[in-house]
Write an enzyme that holds these catalytic residues in place. Structure first.
Site, short mmCIF file in Angstrom:
data_model
loop_
_atom_site.label_atom_id
_atom_site.label_comp_id
_atom_site.label_asym_id
_atom_site.label_seq_id
_atom_site.Cartn_x
_atom_site.Cartn_y
_atom_site.Cartn_z
N LYS A 49 -41.73 22.29 -29.53
CA LYS A 49 -40.59 22.34 -30.46
C LYS A 49 -40.00 20.95 -30.67
O LYS A 49 -39.60 20.28 -29.72
CB LYS A 49 -39.50 23.28 -29.91
N ASP A 76 -37.61 22.68 -35.44
CA ASP A 76 -36.32 23.38 -35.27
C ASP A 76 -35.21 22.59 -35.99
O ASP A 76 -34.43 21.89 -35.36
CB ASP A 76 -36.02 23.51 -33.77
N LYS A 78 -33.06 24.09 -38.28
CA LYS A 78 -31.94 25.01 -38.59
C LYS A 78 -31.33 24.70 -39.96
O LYS A 78 -30.15 24.40 -40.09
CB LYS A 78 -30.87 24.94 -37.50
N LEU A 79 -32.17 24.84 -40.99
CA LEU A 79 -31.71 24.51 -42.35
C LEU A 79 -30.65 25.50 -42.83
O LEU A 79 -30.74 26.71 -42.56
CB LEU A 79 -32.90 24.54 -43.32
N ASP A 81 -28.55 25.35 -46.51
CA ASP A 81 -28.13 24.57 -47.69
C ASP A 81 -28.34 25.47 -48.91
O ASP A 81 -28.70 26.65 -48.77
CB ASP A 81 -28.97 23.27 -47.76
N THR A 132 -26.66 30.49 -29.68
CA THR A 132 -26.33 30.94 -28.32
C THR A 132 -25.11 30.21 -27.75
O THR A 132 -24.54 30.64 -26.76
CB THR A 132 -27.53 30.75 -27.35
N ARG A 223 -35.66 21.89 -20.51
CA ARG A 223 -35.48 21.10 -19.29
C ARG A 223 -36.18 21.61 -18.03
O ARG A 223 -36.69 20.79 -17.26
CB ARG A 223 -33.97 20.90 -19.05
#
Ligand code: C5P
Length: 249
Positions: A49, A76, A78-79, A81, A132, A223
């Site tokens: 990602k 990723d 996250k569009l 518009d 989240t 992570r």
């Protein structure tokens, strides 16, 4: 018995199935670190990602580089518009060779349809239901007077009717969304923490096995793998946790 080595675990059909379902988040500042991680984790993840941090720093060149080296890339971005702008951005993402791209479901049906039409089946459009990081207070703050679950269900239904290939949701909502969406759509869950690992700043977390059992088709792990002393072994351990769901069936 535990598989003895990487090639053994990757050669079993069950594990290769789960491997395809593991997406490793490359939340790093530059291409050098990203490529280093991908070289070390290699085939132990089904996709990688690239989020805003890396994309803003390196642009589509890093997507092309990973794709050229045989990796699947989940972009990723996250569009959110106007439909025309999203449509053109999706076409650019298709050209970069990415396999998956995120948009916000809250952009509405016209925007989602513009995205799926521009993707033309060459890229899976995944709609973010509710971030989240949001709780009910933050939902209310932006004028949405409902619960997280209700909003996630509403956004998932909108994503489905607009032709999206899947949704992004917290593992906590995954079971309800799977029930609503049926088997055809991808459900991708971040906020996954292997048993016994650091929670970091994630709040609504689940283990890999819990996420898969709840109906996730893919999990995103950052992570716990990328900060591990041995990222490959950490990825293989996550795959083994995912496989537990098949053993317990
Ligand atoms: O390091 P960690 O496993 O927490 O990384 C999770 C990844 O998933 C990060 O790239 C984060 O931005 C992303 N993500 C998330 N929650 C969302 C959407 C994406 O944690 N709702």
């Amino acid at each position: 018995m535990m598989p003895a080595n990487t090639s053994e675990i990757l050669s079993s059909p069950a594990s290769s199935g789960m491997r395809e379902r593991l997406i490793v988040a490359l939340d790093v500042p530059n291409a050098r670190e990203a490529v280093g991680l991908v070289r070390s984790i290699g085939d132990a993840a089904g996709a990688y990602k690239i989020g805003l941090q890396l994309f803003v720093a390196e642009g589509p060149a890093i997507v092309r580089e990973l794709v050229a080296s045989g990796r699947r890339v989940f972009l990723d971005l996250k569009l959110h518009d106007i439909p025309n702008t999203v449509s053109h951005a999706v076409k650019s993402a298709v050209d970069s060779g990415a396999s998956m791209l995120t948009v916000h479901a809250s952009g509405g049906a016209a925007m989602l349809k513009a995205a799926t039409e521009a993707a033309a089946g060459r890229l899976k459009i995944l709609a973010v239901t509710v971030l989240t990081s949001m709780d009910e207070d933050t939902l209310h703050e932006v004028g949405v007077p409902t619960s997280i679950l209700d909003q996630a269900l509403k956004m998932a239904a909108l994503a489905k009717s607009s032709g999206c290939g899947g949704v992004i949701t917290s593992p906590r909502e995954a079971a309800a969304l799977r029930k609503l969406l049926g088997d055809g759509m991808a459900i991708v869950t971040p906020g996954v923490r292997p048993a016994g690992s650091e929670v970091n700043d994630q709040k609504r977390i689940a283990t890999p096995a819990e996420a898969i059992t709840a109906g996730a088709s893919h999990i995103v792990v950052g992570r716990p793998i990328t900060h591990a002393s041995d990222p490959t072994q950490a990825a293989l351990a996550v795959i083994r946790e995912m496989e537990q769901t098949q053993l317990s069936k």
